[in-house]
Design an enzyme around this catalytic site. Structure first.
Site, mmCIF file in Angstrom:
data_model
loop_
_atom_site.group_PDB
_atom_site.id
_atom_site.type_symbol
_atom_site.label_atom_id
_atom_site.label_comp_id
_atom_site.label_asym_id
_atom_site.label_seq_id
_atom_site.Cartn_x
_atom_site.Cartn_y
_atom_site.Cartn_z
ATOM 1 N N HIS A 141 15.014 -22.094 -3.634
ATOM 2 C CA HIS A 141 15.800 -20.505 -4.398
ATOM 3 C C HIS A 141 15.887 -19.236 -4.029
ATOM 4 O O HIS A 141 14.846 -18.536 -3.433
ATOM 5 C CB HIS A 141 14.697 -20.776 -5.412
ATOM 6 C CG HIS A 141 15.093 -21.948 -6.845
ATOM 7 N ND1 HIS A 141 15.441 -20.907 -7.610
ATOM 8 C CD2 HIS A 141 14.312 -22.509 -6.645
ATOM 9 C CE1 HIS A 141 15.322 -22.646 -8.579
ATOM 10 N NE2 HIS A 141 14.782 -23.248 -8.256
ATOM 11 N N GLU B 208 17.355 -16.590 -4.250
ATOM 12 C CA GLU B 208 17.324 -15.540 -5.124
ATOM 13 C C GLU B 208 15.449 -15.623 -5.681
ATOM 14 O O GLU B 208 15.681 -14.143 -5.554
ATOM 15 C CB GLU B 208 18.002 -15.880 -6.367
ATOM 16 C CG GLU B 208 16.664 -16.090 -7.563
ATOM 17 C CD GLU B 208 17.321 -17.764 -7.408
ATOM 18 O OE1 GLU B 208 16.377 -18.506 -8.445
ATOM 19 O OE2 GLU B 208 18.077 -18.174 -6.278
ATOM 20 N N ASN C 3 11.673 -25.089 -6.877
ATOM 21 C CA ASN C 3 11.067 -25.502 -8.242
ATOM 22 C C ASN C 3 12.424 -27.149 -8.754
ATOM 23 O O ASN C 3 13.393 -27.124 -9.038
ATOM 24 C CB ASN C 3 11.169 -24.880 -9.141
ATOM 25 C CG ASN C 3 10.784 -25.558 -11.240
ATOM 26 O OD1 ASN C 3 10.503 -26.834 -10.824
ATOM 27 N ND2 ASN C 3 11.186 -24.470 -11.898
ATOM 28 N N CYS D 183 19.604 -25.496 -5.756
ATOM 29 C CA CYS D 183 18.749 -26.120 -6.379
ATOM 30 C C CYS D 183 20.202 -27.525 -7.449
ATOM 31 O O CYS D 183 20.229 -28.295 -6.501
ATOM 32 C CB CYS D 183 17.712 -25.672 -7.559
ATOM 33 S SG CYS D 183 16.416 -26.410 -7.909
ATOM 34 N N GLY E 260 12.047 -31.696 -9.285
ATOM 35 C CA GLY E 260 11.540 -32.884 -9.401
ATOM 36 C C GLY E 260 12.510 -34.531 -8.923
ATOM 37 O O GLY E 260 12.304 -35.224 -8.532
#
Length: 366
Positions: free
Chosen positions: A333, A335, A290, A248, A292
């Protein structure tokens, strides 16, 4: 009788609903999350620092909150928006209600609003600044404040660990640079026998090299990657000396360290149902995401990086690897927590990379 609360957006619109969570009213960037489950992991993900999450799934809180599913000890988001908040959760593991946890951590929320309308507005216009008020007469003042306020940009500094600590494994030694890590990254590494040393976001390359790790992991985290300049310099200092894996924000920082550029997305990727294609195999994984910001694909052309994964919804870059050195990254992600575990194999790939580098080093010294 439920008390009224208002969600106010910087474009001048507002939504009337009911008080949820804390009376400590915040402002922040409003985003939406499309996951159907995993609200506890979502609200405790440090990547949401300073943001207000609109949950598109209509019922939130129905299985309560438990001790074990937090991804950080203290949630750092600035609010939540839901269609319906369950007040009587039912699950054998639940210990608190969603409302109780929001009050405990001074996080405001609102229920009873049209989350579909809010999500469509964000998709059409992009993310917006938003805030809460319990006084309808204060709406105009809040709109003016939102239109003139600058939101914080030091999110990573606020959520990163202040001092190093260790989560014990047995075999390989991994340094995890904490930009706002989710706890399940540590769990996945521990499961694979890795001894994990978690260090602050501003740890230098020299300090990391002095620990003699077998690998370095760059964690997820909130905000604009261009702000975290110290990490970009650190990556330049360890590249080629230690295998590393970025997730990320770590993925974005890896790309920036090699000369690529990033951009702010219109409304980002947030949810547990995003399809990502692995270009070499053609396999599609459903991923938890997640973020932006994203990496500009065109900016990779004159670098030593190659694209390994793309998002099928919009074609944005979802994975990179160095063409000659042991380093790779993904935007999503692996995980999970919440979300599917399709991409857990990437931790195995990282372990294999570290073992190969360790074996090669042993042969060189022999």
């Amino acid at each position: 009788m439920q008390q009224k609360r208002y969600l106010v957006l910087e474009d001048g619109s507002y939504y009337e609903g009911y008080r949820l969570g804390s009376d400590h009213l915040n402002i922040g960037e409003i985003v939406f999350n499309t996951a159907m489950t995993g609200y506890q992991e979502t609200i405790s993900d440090p990547s949401y620092t300073g943001q207000i999450i609109t949950f598109t799934y209509p019922l939130i809180g129905n299985y309560g909150i438990n001790r074990d599913d937090f991804e950080s000890l203290v949630p750092t988001l600035n609010g939540i928006v839901v269609k319906e908040a369950s007040t009587h959760p039912s699950n054998f593991r639940q210990q608190k209600t969603l409302h109780d946890v929001l009050v405990l951590h001074q996080i405001p929320g609102i229920s009873g609003v049209d989350t579909r309308s809010i999500t469509r507005k964000i998709r059409q216009h992009g993310v917006l600044k938003a805030g809460f008020t319990d006084d309808k007469a204060n709406i105009d003042n809040l709109i003016e404040k939102l239109q003139n306020v600058d939101l914080r940009n030091n999110e990573v500094e606020s959520v990163s660990t202040k001092t190093p600590y260790v989560s014990t494994g047995q075999n390989l030694n991994v340094v995890l640079v904490d930009f706002g890590k989710k706890q399940n990254i540590v769990r996945e590494l521990n499961i694979r026998g890795c001894n994990v040393t978690v260090v602050p976001f501003n740890t230098t390359a020299e300090a990391i090299l002095a620990m003699s790790p077998d690998g370095v992991m760059l964690s997820n985290g909130p905000g604009n990657p261009e702000v975290v300049e110290c990490a970009i310099e650190m990556i330049k200092g360890i590249l080629g000396k230690i295998p590393f894996f970025g997730i990320c924000l770590g993925h974005q920082l890896f790309a920036l360290s090699q000369g690529a550029t990033s951009f702010k997305m219109k409304f980002g990727h947030r949810g547990a149902n995003h399809p990502v294609k692995h270009l070499q195999s053609g396999k599609v994984d459903i991923t938890s995401q997640n973020h932006g910001y994203a990496i500009d694909k065109a900016s990779l052309e004159n670098t030593d990086l190659e694209v390994t994964h793309i998002a099928l919804n919009d074609g944005t870059v979802e994975g990179l690897r160095h063409k000659t050195l042991p380093a790779f990254s993904v935007q999503y992600h692996p995980e999970a927590n919440p979300g599917p575990t399709d991409s857990n194999y990437l931790f195995d790939d990282f372990v294999t990379m570290m073992n190969n580098a360790k074996e090669k080093g042993s042969q060189t010294h022999a």
